[in-house]
Design a protein around this motif. Structure first.
Motif, PDB file in Angstrom:
ATOM      1  N   SER A  39      51.755  91.533  50.991  1.00  7.14           N
ATOM      2  CA  SER A  39      52.240  92.045  49.526  1.00  7.14           C
ATOM      3  C   SER A  39      53.499  91.467  49.411  1.00  7.14           C
ATOM      4  O   SER A  39      54.077  90.767  49.033  1.00  7.14           O
ATOM      5  N   GLU A  42      55.108  87.718  50.175  1.00  6.80           N
ATOM      6  CA  GLU A  42      53.918  87.095  48.631  1.00  6.80           C
ATOM      7  C   GLU A  42      54.982  87.849  47.450  1.00  6.80           C
ATOM      8  O   GLU A  42      55.376  86.752  46.586  1.00  6.80           O
ATOM      9  N   GLU A  43      55.622  88.928  47.105  1.00  2.00           N
ATOM     10  CA  GLU A  43      55.737  89.392  46.772  1.00  2.00           C
ATOM     11  C   GLU A  43      57.958  88.434  46.201  1.00  2.00           C
ATOM     12  O   GLU A  43      58.476  87.671  45.022  1.00  2.00           O
ATOM     13  N   TYR A  47      59.505  86.520  43.648  1.00  6.17           N
ATOM     14  CA  TYR A  47      60.921  86.080  42.650  1.00  6.17           C
ATOM     15  C   TYR A  47      61.841  84.908  43.504  1.00  6.17           C
ATOM     16  O   TYR A  47      62.658  84.502  42.712  1.00  6.17           O
ATOM     17  N   ASP A 116      63.364  96.411  48.317  1.00  2.48           N
ATOM     18  CA  ASP A 116      61.539  95.910  46.764  1.00  2.48           C
ATOM     19  C   ASP A 116      62.284  94.500  47.038  1.00  2.48           C
ATOM     20  O   ASP A 116      63.237  94.054  47.492  1.00  2.48           O
ATOM     21  N   GLU A 118      62.033  92.954  45.075  1.00  4.02           N
ATOM     22  CA  GLU A 118      62.676  91.700  43.649  1.00  4.02           C
ATOM     23  C   GLU A 118      64.358  92.198  43.622  1.00  4.02           C
ATOM     24  O   GLU A 118      65.041  92.112  43.607  1.00  4.02           O
TER      25      GLU A 118
END
Length: 167
Positions: A39, A42-43, A47, A116, A118
């Motif tokens: 997760s 991949e996030e 971004y 996080d 982002e």
């Protein structure tokens, strides 16, 4: 072949989060673990490629061989086996080259904090040197994260891998 290397450190800016940390606040007694790869990594890719798209740049392909090196570096920083930064960068790129073949260029972004996906990418975008890496002439990326208590260590390795010649 001479590599063009842009290896830059990213000390988390207080403006990103009120809980941003300095090197002195990294918990020394916490267990280090790799963050949920499926997760967070991949996030970060999402971004990163979203930003590249906004600049008219091609998306980067996440490659496991490169991510293994990024994860190991994040884990080593979290465990204190290496300092926060880019120690061993040349060796990581040499290892990637041995496994993937010729590499035309490489760069690395690192960060740590209670961020996080982002927020860490936004922090890199705000930093001219890191933004240069994000916007660079690369087509492959590896992303690795590791937790030490509440602190996450992040590594992005950018690679310009020549495309296979058509026969």
């Amino acid at each position: 072949m001479k590599r063009r290397i842009f290896a830059l450190s990213f000390a988390v800016l207080a403006a990103l989060q009120a809980s941003a940390c300095s090197r002195n606040t990294i918990p020394s007694d916490s267990t280090v673990s790799t963050v949920n790869k499926g997760s967070l990594e991949e996030e970060i890719l999402f971004y990163t490629n979203k930003y590249r798209k906004s600049k008219g740049l091609a998306p980067l392909e996440l490659v496991e061989t490169v991510s293994v090196q990024a994860r190991e570096h994040s884990r080593d920083m979290a465990k204190g086996r290496t300092g926060f930064g880019h120690d061993g960068f040349e060796e990581r790129i040499d290892d990637i080259s041995k496994k993937m073949g010729s590499v035309r260029g490489a760069a690395e972004n690192v960060a740590y904090g209670t961020l996080d996906a982002e927020a860490v990418v936004k922090g890199w975008i705000k930093s001219p040197g890191h933004r240069k890496n994000l916007e660079g002439n690369y087509n492959v990326i590896g992303i690795g994260t590791a937790d030490k208590g509440r602190i996450t260590f992040f590594t992005q390795i950018f690679i310009n891998k020549p495309k296979a010649a058509s026969k």
